[in-house]
Enzyme design. Structure first.
Site, PDB file in Angstrom:
ATOM      1  N   ASP A  41       0.893  -1.222   0.098  1.00  0.00           N
ATOM      2  CA  ASP A  41      -0.005  -0.155  -0.003  1.00  0.00           C
ATOM      3  C   ASP A  41       0.915   1.349   0.053  1.00  0.00           C
ATOM      4  O   ASP A  41       1.586   1.335   0.869  1.00  0.00           O
ATOM      5  CB  ASP A  41      -0.934  -0.030   1.195  1.00  0.00           C
ATOM      6  CG  ASP A  41      -1.996  -0.861   1.105  1.00  0.00           C
ATOM      7  OD1 ASP A  41      -2.040  -1.655   0.039  1.00  0.00           O
ATOM      8  OD2 ASP A  41      -2.806  -0.977   1.934  1.00  0.00           O
ATOM      9  N   ASP A 100     -15.545  -3.192  -1.664  1.00  0.00           N
ATOM     10  CA  ASP A 100     -15.251  -2.736  -0.322  1.00  0.00           C
ATOM     11  C   ASP A 100     -16.576  -2.556   0.464  1.00  0.00           C
ATOM     12  O   ASP A 100     -17.213  -1.707   0.027  1.00  0.00           O
ATOM     13  CB  ASP A 100     -14.287  -1.514  -0.196  1.00  0.00           C
ATOM     14  CG  ASP A 100     -13.349  -1.802  -1.377  1.00  0.00           C
ATOM     15  OD1 ASP A 100     -12.574  -2.904  -1.335  1.00  0.00           O
ATOM     16  OD2 ASP A 100     -12.717  -0.856  -1.779  1.00  0.00           O
TER      17      ASP A 100
END
Length: 262
Positions: free
Chosen positions: A8, A129
């Site tokens: 990330d 998500d």
């Protein structure tokens, strides 16, 4: 089940967030390219790279680092975060990214989704998500009114073949994956599912492996690798062991005897 390490990116660094919150960040490295190389050297067969700044702002912010990672490794890289127009998709795919992951745009701009799926097929993946069964958008900062199951059905109708499913409440927490919700999502459609969020120990991987028959064929591991609660070697050893067991079971099946000839 394929084990996929996560990288990330935020401000050019390798970080992890707690439940996707921008104000709860842990920096693990200032050299994400070196991190990516390390995962490859340790045996990873695919990487999951997310441009967190892109997810928050709505346009890629770390594309230079992303492409440096792609050039520096010899394994497929899938990328998400702030990819919301055809030019972003084309740029990444033409520069060696294997799969592009769409999040917010897949929900808010279905015509865009249709166009890129038509152009690139299974190289387009949708990041689903969720928080409490509803789809999150804008870098997880907003929860839409859209329930996850109808959204999955819509994705199938539009030609999507694979999703990354993340339970936002579990991501970065090391509390274990939401197995019940992952199973519900995977069983609802024929989509291939990459599970993400909450994995903290080998038992979590074993539990996810039991959902493989529903279409859960991969798992993304992030904080557990960086915090050391799982090593990549352990995860990959489990992956290999499962493969070996399947092979042994196949060889032990009884032979079919030929029937009488007519």
């Amino acid at each position: 089940m394929l084990i996929i390490p996560a990288v990330d990116l935020r401000g050019g660094r390798c970080v992890r967030l707690f439940q996707g919150r921008a104000d709860q960040e842990t920096v693990y490295s200032t050299d994400p390219v070196a991190v990516a190389r390390t995962w490859e050297e340790q045996g990873a067969r695919r990487l999951h790279v997310v441009d967190l700044d892109g997810a928050f702002t709505g346009k890629p912010q770390n594309s230079g680092v992303v492409l440096d990672i792609v050039k520096s490794v010899n394994i497929p890289v899938q990328v998400g975060g702030g990819i919301r127009n055809p030019e972003n998709v084309k740029c990444y795919l033409e520069h060696g990214v294997d799969r592009v992951i769409l999040g917010t745009a897949a929900l808010t701009n279905p015509e865009f989704l249709d166009a890129v799926v038509a152009a690139y097929g299974e190289r387009i993946v949708v990041g689903v998500d969720c928080r409490d069964g509803r789809v999150c958008v804008q870098g997880w900062e907003q929860t839409a009114a859209t329930d996850v199951l109808p959204f999955l059905e819509e994705l199938v109708r539009r030609g999507v073949r694979r999703v990354v499913f993340t339970d936002v409440k579990r991501d970065g927490t090391l509390e274990g994956p939401n197995l019940e919700e992952i199973a519900r999502v995977a069983a609802h459609t024929e989509l291939k599912v990459i599970a993400s969020g909450g994995v903290s120990r080998l038992e979590d991987l074993r539990a996810l492996k039991k959902l493989e028959h529903l279409g859960v064929d991969s798992v993304i591991i992030g904080k557990a690798l960086y915090a050391g609660t799982i090593t990549l070697a352990e995860a990959l050893a489990l992956e290999r062991k499962e493969k070996d067991n399947v092979g042994q079971e196949d060889h032990s099946l009884p032979r079919c005897e030929p029937g009488p000839r007519g």
